[in-house]
Design a protein around this motif. Structure first.
Motif, PDB file in Angstrom:
ATOM      1  N   ALA A   1      10.483 -52.267  12.773  1.00 62.77           N
ATOM      2  CA  ALA A   1      10.252 -51.588  14.031  1.00 62.77           C
ATOM      3  C   ALA A   1      11.627 -50.408  14.023  1.00 62.77           C
ATOM      4  N   GLU A   2      10.989 -49.449  14.130  1.00 64.80           N
ATOM      5  CA  GLU A   2      11.758 -48.155  14.259  1.00 64.80           C
ATOM      6  C   GLU A   2      11.777 -47.339  15.535  1.00 64.80           C
ATOM      7  N   SER A   3      12.930 -47.124  16.107  1.00 65.42           N
ATOM      8  CA  SER A   3      12.779 -46.382  17.564  1.00 65.42           C
ATOM      9  C   SER A   3      12.282 -44.928  17.467  1.00 65.42           C
ATOM     10  N   LEU A   4      12.569 -44.403  16.238  1.00 67.45           N
ATOM     11  CA  LEU A   4      12.201 -42.817  16.116  1.00 67.45           C
ATOM     12  C   LEU A   4      11.030 -42.971  15.256  1.00 67.45           C
TER      13      LEU A   4
ATOM     14  N   GLY B   1      16.942 -41.386  11.387  1.00 66.05           N
ATOM     15  CA  GLY B   1      18.134 -41.565  11.654  1.00 66.05           C
ATOM     16  C   GLY B   1      19.025 -40.856  10.910  1.00 66.05           C
ATOM     17  N   THR B   2      20.328 -41.300  10.309  1.00 67.55           N
ATOM     18  CA  THR B   2      21.054 -40.756   9.424  1.00 67.55           C
ATOM     19  C   THR B   2      20.682 -40.396   8.187  1.00 67.55           C
ATOM     20  N   SER B   3      19.539 -41.375   7.443  1.00 68.07           N
ATOM     21  CA  SER B   3      19.034 -41.110   6.405  1.00 68.07           C
ATOM     22  C   SER B   3      18.355 -39.609   6.072  1.00 68.07           C
ATOM     23  N   GLY B   4      17.780 -39.262   7.298  1.00 73.51           N
ATOM     24  CA  GLY B   4      17.428 -37.838   7.317  1.00 73.51           C
ATOM     25  C   GLY B   4      18.299 -36.797   7.466  1.00 73.51           C
ATOM     26  N   HIS B   5      19.430 -37.022   7.691  1.00 75.65           N
ATOM     27  CA  HIS B   5      20.651 -36.192   8.002  1.00 75.65           C
ATOM     28  C   HIS B   5      21.847 -36.100   6.933  1.00 75.65           C
ATOM     29  N   SER B   6      21.332 -36.627   5.646  1.00 76.78           N
ATOM     30  CA  SER B   6      22.550 -36.894   4.877  1.00 76.78           C
ATOM     31  C   SER B   6      22.730 -35.762   3.932  1.00 76.78           C
ATOM     32  N   THR B   7      23.203 -35.849   2.820  1.00 73.24           N
ATOM     33  CA  THR B   7      23.358 -34.507   1.714  1.00 73.24           C
ATOM     34  C   THR B   7      22.296 -34.927   0.680  1.00 73.24           C
ATOM     35  N   GLY B   8      21.971 -35.998   0.493  1.00 72.25           N
ATOM     36  CA  GLY B   8      21.016 -36.533  -0.510  1.00 72.25           C
ATOM     37  C   GLY B   8      21.626 -36.459  -1.878  1.00 72.25           C
ATOM     38  N   ASN B   9      22.844 -36.714  -2.036  1.00 64.70           N
ATOM     39  CA  ASN B   9      23.695 -37.158  -3.332  1.00 64.70           C
ATOM     40  C   ASN B   9      23.478 -38.572  -3.569  1.00 64.70           C
ATOM     41  N   LEU B  10      23.383 -39.003  -5.134  1.00 68.91           N
ATOM     42  CA  LEU B  10      23.598 -40.260  -5.345  1.00 68.91           C
ATOM     43  C   LEU B  10      24.677 -40.533  -6.390  1.00 68.91           C
TER      44      LEU B  10
ATOM     45  N   SER C   1      30.232 -45.381   5.489  1.00 66.37           N
ATOM     46  CA  SER C   1      30.901 -44.026   5.317  1.00 66.37           C
ATOM     47  C   SER C   1      29.774 -43.121   4.831  1.00 66.37           C
ATOM     48  N   THR C   2      30.092 -41.978   4.064  1.00 66.11           N
ATOM     49  CA  THR C   2      29.094 -41.133   3.775  1.00 66.11           C
ATOM     50  C   THR C   2      28.476 -41.272   2.598  1.00 66.11           C
ATOM     51  N   ASP C   3      28.478 -42.870   2.080  1.00 66.66           N
ATOM     52  CA  ASP C   3      28.089 -43.256   0.790  1.00 66.66           C
ATOM     53  C   ASP C   3      26.601 -44.000   0.987  1.00 66.66           C
ATOM     54  N   GLY C   4      26.012 -44.082   2.137  1.00 63.72           N
ATOM     55  CA  GLY C   4      24.887 -45.269   2.345  1.00 63.72           C
ATOM     56  C   GLY C   4      23.681 -44.905   1.788  1.00 63.72           C
ATOM     57  N   LEU C   5      23.388 -43.759   1.227  1.00 66.42           N
ATOM     58  CA  LEU C   5      22.215 -43.922   0.611  1.00 66.42           C
ATOM     59  C   LEU C   5      21.934 -44.778  -0.727  1.00 66.42           C
ATOM     60  N   VAL C   6      23.073 -44.941  -1.333  1.00 67.25           N
ATOM     61  CA  VAL C   6      23.396 -45.804  -2.427  1.00 67.25           C
ATOM     62  C   VAL C   6      23.491 -47.377  -1.861  1.00 67.25           C
TER      63      VAL C   6
ATOM     64  N   ARG D   1      11.012 -49.469  20.137  1.00 66.09           N
ATOM     65  CA  ARG D   1      12.435 -49.632  20.214  1.00 66.09           C
ATOM     66  C   ARG D   1      12.792 -51.095  20.439  1.00 66.09           C
ATOM     67  N   VAL D   2      13.667 -51.611  19.476  1.00 65.32           N
ATOM     68  CA  VAL D   2      14.043 -53.012  19.949  1.00 65.32           C
ATOM     69  C   VAL D   2      15.055 -52.939  20.942  1.00 65.32           C
ATOM     70  N   ILE D   3      15.107 -53.951  21.980  1.00 61.46           N
ATOM     71  CA  ILE D   3      15.759 -53.787  23.168  1.00 61.46           C
ATOM     72  C   ILE D   3      16.629 -54.887  23.335  1.00 61.46           C
TER      73      ILE D   3
ATOM     74  N   GLY E   1      15.284 -46.446   8.312  1.00 60.86           N
ATOM     75  CA  GLY E   1      16.055 -45.656   7.305  1.00 60.86           C
ATOM     76  C   GLY E   1      15.813 -46.234   6.076  1.00 60.86           C
ATOM     77  N   VAL E   2      16.985 -45.775   4.918  1.00 60.77           N
ATOM     78  CA  VAL E   2      16.886 -46.200   3.740  1.00 60.77           C
ATOM     79  C   VAL E   2      17.226 -47.633   3.449  1.00 60.77           C
ATOM     80  N   THR E   3      18.103 -48.145   4.585  1.00 62.94           N
ATOM     81  CA  THR E   3      18.496 -49.699   4.456  1.00 62.94           C
ATOM     82  C   THR E   3      16.964 -50.550   4.803  1.00 62.94           C
ATOM     83  N   GLY E   4      16.590 -50.290   5.978  1.00 64.07           N
ATOM     84  CA  GLY E   4      15.387 -51.005   6.497  1.00 64.07           C
ATOM     85  C   GLY E   4      14.183 -50.797   5.500  1.00 64.07           C
TER      86      GLY E   4
HETATM   87  C1  LIG Z   1      26.601 -35.770   6.935  1.00 59.39           C
HETATM   88  C2  LIG Z   1      26.301 -36.851   6.232  1.00 59.39           C
HETATM   89  C3  LIG Z   1      25.940 -36.585   4.782  1.00 59.39           C
HETATM   90  C4  LIG Z   1      25.762 -37.796   3.791  1.00 59.39           C
HETATM   91  N1  LIG Z   1      25.555 -37.811   2.795  1.00 59.39           N
HETATM   92  C5  LIG Z   1      25.291 -38.619   1.965  1.00 59.39           C
HETATM   93  C6  LIG Z   1      24.902 -38.628   0.572  1.00 59.39           C
HETATM   94  O1  LIG Z   1      24.958 -37.549   0.017  1.00 59.39           O
HETATM   95  N2  LIG Z   1      24.805 -39.730  -0.259  1.00 59.39           N
HETATM   96  C7  LIG Z   1      24.921 -40.767   0.216  1.00 59.39           C
HETATM   97  O2  LIG Z   1      24.650 -41.899  -0.281  1.00 59.39           O
HETATM   98  N3  LIG Z   1      25.209 -41.045   1.524  1.00 59.39           N
HETATM   99  C8  LIG Z   1      25.275 -40.019   2.445  1.00 59.39           C
HETATM  100  N4  LIG Z   1      25.516 -40.286   3.643  1.00 59.39           N
HETATM  101  C9  LIG Z   1      25.451 -41.512   4.435  1.00 59.39           C
HETATM  102  C10 LIG Z   1      23.855 -42.092   4.523  1.00 59.39           C
HETATM  103  O3  LIG Z   1      23.085 -41.031   4.961  1.00 59.39           O
HETATM  104  C11 LIG Z   1      23.862 -43.187   5.503  1.00 59.39           C
HETATM  105  O4  LIG Z   1      24.682 -43.822   5.208  1.00 59.39           O
HETATM  106  C12 LIG Z   1      22.501 -43.600   5.394  1.00 59.39           C
HETATM  107  O5  LIG Z   1      21.309 -42.937   5.468  1.00 59.39           O
HETATM  108  C13 LIG Z   1      22.591 -44.936   6.553  1.00 59.39           C
HETATM  109  O6  LIG Z   1      21.276 -45.612   6.214  1.00 59.39           O
HETATM  110  P1  LIG Z   1      20.597 -46.532   7.218  1.00 59.39           P
HETATM  111  O7  LIG Z   1      19.171 -46.943   6.719  1.00 59.39           O
HETATM  112  O8  LIG Z   1      21.561 -47.886   7.056  1.00 59.39           O
HETATM  113  O9  LIG Z   1      20.601 -45.991   8.725  1.00 59.39           O
HETATM  114  P2  LIG Z   1      19.818 -44.934   9.400  1.00 59.39           P
HETATM  115  O10 LIG Z   1      19.291 -43.996   8.259  1.00 59.39           O
HETATM  116  O11 LIG Z   1      20.644 -44.474  10.454  1.00 59.39           O
HETATM  117  O12 LIG Z   1      18.522 -45.723   9.774  1.00 59.39           O
HETATM  118  C14 LIG Z   1      18.766 -46.612  10.928  1.00 59.39           C
HETATM  119  C15 LIG Z   1      17.396 -46.599  11.713  1.00 59.39           C
HETATM  120  O13 LIG Z   1      17.557 -47.526  12.962  1.00 59.39           O
HETATM  121  C16 LIG Z   1      16.811 -47.032  13.914  1.00 59.39           C
HETATM  122  N5  LIG Z   1      17.172 -47.828  15.167  1.00 59.39           N
HETATM  123  C17 LIG Z   1      18.436 -47.768  15.733  1.00 59.39           C
HETATM  124  N6  LIG Z   1      18.228 -48.612  16.795  1.00 59.39           N
HETATM  125  C18 LIG Z   1      17.355 -49.165  16.844  1.00 59.39           C
HETATM  126  C19 LIG Z   1      16.482 -50.010  17.669  1.00 59.39           C
HETATM  127  N7  LIG Z   1      16.915 -50.261  18.923  1.00 59.39           N
HETATM  128  N8  LIG Z   1      15.203 -50.153  17.612  1.00 59.39           N
HETATM  129  C20 LIG Z   1      14.557 -49.738  16.606  1.00 59.39           C
HETATM  130  N9  LIG Z   1      15.203 -49.039  15.640  1.00 59.39           N
HETATM  131  C21 LIG Z   1      16.464 -48.410  15.814  1.00 59.39           C
HETATM  132  C22 LIG Z   1      17.238 -45.669  13.823  1.00 59.39           C
HETATM  133  O14 LIG Z   1      16.313 -44.869  14.548  1.00 59.39           O
HETATM  134  C23 LIG Z   1      17.223 -45.125  12.358  1.00 59.39           C
HETATM  135  O15 LIG Z   1      16.128 -44.637  12.191  1.00 59.39           O
HETATM  136  C24 LIG Z   1      25.748 -39.056   4.657  1.00 59.39           C
HETATM  137  C25 LIG Z   1      26.018 -39.297   5.912  1.00 59.39           C
HETATM  138  C26 LIG Z   1      26.113 -38.176   6.761  1.00 59.39           C
HETATM  139  C27 LIG Z   1      26.561 -38.392   8.393  1.00 59.39           C
END
Ligand SMILES: Cc1cc2nc3c(=O)[nH]c(=O)nc-3n(C[C@H](O)[C@H](O)[C@H](O)COP(=O)(O)OP(=O)(O)OC[C@H]3O[C@@H](n4cnc5c(N)ncnc54)[C@H](O)[C@@H]3O)c2cc1C
Length: 512
Positions: free
Chosen positions: A53-56, A61-70, A353-358, A197-199, A33-36
Motif C-alpha cells: 500500500a503506497e500513499s503516493l 518518496g525519498t527513493s525518487g529523490h536520492s542521488t542514485g549512487n550504490l 542516512s543517505t545510504d538507503g538504496l543499498v 494511505r495506511v491510517i 519505495g526501494v525497501t517496500g
Molecule cells: C538527497 C538524498 C540523496 C540520497 N542519495 C542516495 C544515494 O546516492 N545512494 C543511496 O543508497 N541512498 C541515497 N539516499 C537515501 C535513500 O534515497 C533512502 O534511504 C531510500 O530511498 C529509502 O527508501 P525507502 O523505501 O525506505 O523509503 P521511501 O523511498 O521514502 O519510501 C517510503 C514510502 O512509504 C510511503 N508511505 C509513507 N507513509 C505511508 C502511509 N501511511 N501509507 C502508505 N504509504 C506510505 C511513502 O509515500 C514512500 O513512497 C539519499 C537520500 C537523500 C535525501
C-alpha cells in the motif's frame, strides 16, 4: 520555486490500482519505495502473497529523490564507524552492503530493468589541504577492512583536488526508474495499490489489520517500509531527520567524468556530484546542503548555494531540476532493521542516512529471511531492539535537546507573520490567532488554506518550507503539503483544519 527531481522526470511512470475494498494477504507492506518493493519481490519469490500500500506513487518518496549512487561504504565514513565500534563491525557492514548491491545488479540483469545501472568508481576527495587527513584516515580503514581502494589520479577528477581515493566497481542507476521497473515486473503473488494511505495498524496474536484510505488489509505480518516508523515509536528518539537538496544542470560541452564524486570543500561543505545521461542529454547533478528538517529560515538559500557551487566550480548556469529529500540519521550510525517487538508481527526499516538504496535492499533481504524463518547473518548487527547507550549517547542527547529546544521555542508566542493579510500569493506562514497557531497558505487564486500548525505526531509547530511549499515539522520530520496532507515522516494524520474560537479574522476574505 518549482521543485522536481531529475529521476521523476526521466522515468516512465506506471499506474497501479487504488484500493477500494477489504483484502487479505500473507504480508502487508506499507510504502512502495526501494525497501517496500524489494521486500515484496523477495517474499513473493518464496511463495507468499504480498500487498503493497503506497500513499503516493511507487518511488514517489525519498527513493525518487536520492542521488542514485550504490556503494559498499557509508556516508558517515568507515573511520567514524570503526571508532564507534571496531574493525569487525566495519567488515560486516561492508559485506552486508556488498550483498545488497549485488542483489540489485542481479535483478537489473534478470528482469532487464531499464534503469541506467552501470558499475562505476566511487571517489572521495578533499578540495582543500585541511581535509587531506580525513582522506588518509578513510584510505587506512578501508584497506584494513580489505577493500581494494587506491590513491587516485587527480587528473580523473572534474575539478582541481588536493587528495583523492578511488574504490572501483561500485555502481549508479536512476533510482526512480529502478523502483518503477522493479515494481512493474509481473508476479501473481504481488498486488500494489497506489494513492492508498495506511491510517492505522492493529496488531493481535492472530495477525495485523491495516486500515487504509480505501479498505482494510488483513495479513499475518506488516512491514513498515515507510522510511521512518509511523506513529509514536521510541526509535524516533534515536533518529535525526534531515532535509538535503539536489540540483541538475545541462552539462553542455562540460567535460565531466563518469563516476561517484564525494568532496570535502571549503567552509565545511560536503558536495556529492555525478553525471547522468538520458535521451541524448547529459546532466551534472550536485547534492548537499543538509539541515535539520523544518529548522531553516530559508530553504531556497540551500538550493541557491548548490547552484552557486556549480557556477563557481564548473561555470554551469542552466539549472533544469531542483529538489529536496529527507534522510534519518541513526544515533549509533547503524540502521534499525527487523521485527519491532520480540515476537511481534510488525517489521521496521529505518535510519539509513543517505545510504538507503543499498540499506533498503538489505532490509528487504533481512525482513524476508525473518518472515520466512531463515537466519540472516546481520540480524544482530541491525537489530531495531538493540540497546547501545554508549554508542548512541552523544547523538541521542544532541538530537533530543534539539527537539526539546524547537518544541519549547514554539510554545504560543511569536508566530512568523503578524496577520493573514501579510501572506502573499504562493506563500505560507504560521499566524498566532486567538491563541492558536494557524498554518496559512495563500493560493494562486488569492484564497487561504487554513490548518492548525500543530503537528499531529507529537504536537510541535510546523514551519513553512519556501522551496518545496510544504509544512515541515522541526521535531521528528513529518511533512505536509501546503493544504495539510501528510507527505512523509512519522505522522499518520494530516494537519487538522483550523478552528476559530470566535469570529474569523477581518483580513480573511475567503476561507478554504
Ligand atoms: C538527497 C538524498 C540523496 C540520497 N542519495 C542516495 C544515494 O546516492 N545512494 C543511496 O543508497 N541512498 C541515497 N539516499 C537515501 C535513500 O534515497 C533512502 O534511504 C531510500 O530511498 C529509502 O527508501 P525507502 O523505501 O525506505 O523509503 P521511501 O523511498 O521514502 O519510501 C517510503 C514510502 O512509504 C510511503 N508511505 C509513507 N507513509 C505511508 C502511509 N501511511 N501509507 C502508505 N504509504 C506510505 C511513502 O509515500 C514512500 O513512497 C539519499 C537520500 C537523500 C535525501
Amino acid at each position: 520555486m518549482f521543485t522536481q527531481s531529475i529521476w521523476k522526470d526521466t522515468a516512465s511512470i506506471h499506474n497501479h490500482q487504488v484500493l477500494n475494498r477489504d483484502i487479505s494477504a500473507d504480508v502487508a507492506i506499507i510504502g512502495g519505495g526501494v525497501t517496500g518493493i524489494s521486500t515484496a519481490r523477495l517474499l513473493a519469490r518464496q511463495g507468499l502473497k504480498v500487498v503493497v500500500a503506497e500513499s503516493l506513487k511507487v518511488g514517489g518518496g525519498t527513493s525518487g529523490h536520492s542521488t542514485g549512487n550504490l556503494y559498499v561504504t557509508i556516508d558517515k565514513n568507515l573511520e567514524t564507524l570503526k571508532n564507534k565500534y571496531d574493525l569487525e563491525t566495519v567488515k560486516q557492514v561492508l559485506q552486508s552492503r556488498k550483498d545488497a548491491l549485488n542483489l540489485i545488479e542481479s535483478w537489473v540483469k534478470a528482469y532487464s530493468l531499464d534503469c541506467d545501472f552501470k558499475r562505476q568508481n566511487w571517489n572521495l576527495y578533499s578540495a582543500i589541504a585541511e581535509n587531506d587527513e580525513k582522506i588518509e584516515q578513510e584510505l587506512g580503514v578501508a584497506r584494513e577492512a580489505g577493500l581494494e581502494i587506491i590513491d587516485s589520479d587527480p587528473a580523473n577528477y572534474p575539478l582541481k583536488i588536493n587528495k583523492g581515493i578511488t574504490l572501483p566497481n561500485q555502481a549508479q542507476l536512476n533510482p526512480m526508474r529502478y523502483v518503477q521497473e522493479l515494481a512493474n515486473v509481473a508476479d501473481d503473488n504481488i498486488a500494489i495499490y497506489e494513492c492508498t494511505r495506511v491510517i492505522k495498524i492493529e496488531e493481535s496474536d492472530e495477525g495485523v489489520v491495516l486500515h487504509t484510505s480505501g479498505g482494510n488489509i488483513h495479513a499475518d505480518y506488516a512491514v513498515m517500509a515507510t522510511h521512518v516508523p509511523k506513529g509514536f515509536d521510541l526509535l524516533q528518539t534515536l533518529l535525526g531527520s534531515y532535509r538535503e537538496y539536489g540540483v541538475a544542470f545541462k552539462a553542455g560541452d562540460l567535460d565531466f567524468p563518469e563516476g561517484i564524486f564525494w568532496g570535502y570543500h571549503e567552509d565545511g561543505k560536503n558536495i556529492s556530484s555525478r553525471l547522468y545521461e538520458r535521451n541524448g542529454e547529459r546532466y551534472v547533478i550536485f547534492v548537499g546542503e543538509p539541515h535539520k528538517t523544518g529548522q531553516t529560515e530559508d530553504n531556497i538559500q540551500h538550493i541557491q548555494a548548490l547552484c552557486d557551487f556549480a557556477q563557481t566550480h564548473y561555470g554551469l548556469n542552466q539549472v533544469v531540476y531542483r529538489w529536496g529529500g529527507q534522510h534519518y540519521r541513526p544515533a549509533d550510525l547503524l540502521p534499525f532493521i527487523g521485527r519491532r517487538n520480540q515476537n511481534g508481527r510488525t517489521f521496521v526499516a529505518t535510519g539509513f542516512s543517505t545510504d538507503g538504496l543499498v540499506y533498503g535492499t538489505l532490509a528487504a533481504m533481512m525482513i524476508a529471511d525473518e518472515i520466512t524463518g531463515r537466519s540472516n547473518p546481520y540480524s544482530d548487527l541491525y537489530n531495531p531492539r538493540r540497546f547501545t547507550p554508549i554508542k548512541s549517547a552523544s547523538r541521542f542527547i544532541a538530537e533530543n535537546v534539539n527537539v526539546a529546544t524547537v518544541f519549547l521555542k514554539d510554545l504560543p508566542s511569536g508566530a512568523d507573520k503578524d496577520s493573514f493579510a501579510d501572506i502573499k500569493v504562493g506563500e505560507g506562514a504560521v499566524i498566532n490567532y486567538q491563541g492558536e497557531k494557524i498554518a496559512a497558505y495563500r493560493r494562486e487564486d488569492n484564497e487561504l488554506h487554513l490548518n492548525s500548525a500543530v503537528c499531529p505526531h507529537l504536537k510541535c509547530i510546523v514551519n513553512w518550507n519556501n522551496a518545496e511549499k510544504t509544512w515541515d515539522c522541526p521535531c521528528h520530520g513529518s511533512r505536509f503539503s501546503r493544504d495539510g496532507v501528510v507527505l512523509e515522516g512519522p505522522s499518520w494524520d494530516n494537519l487538522a483544519r483550523a478552528k476559530f474560537k470566535d469570529s474569523l479574522p477581518d483580513d480573511i476574505q475567503d476561507r478554504k
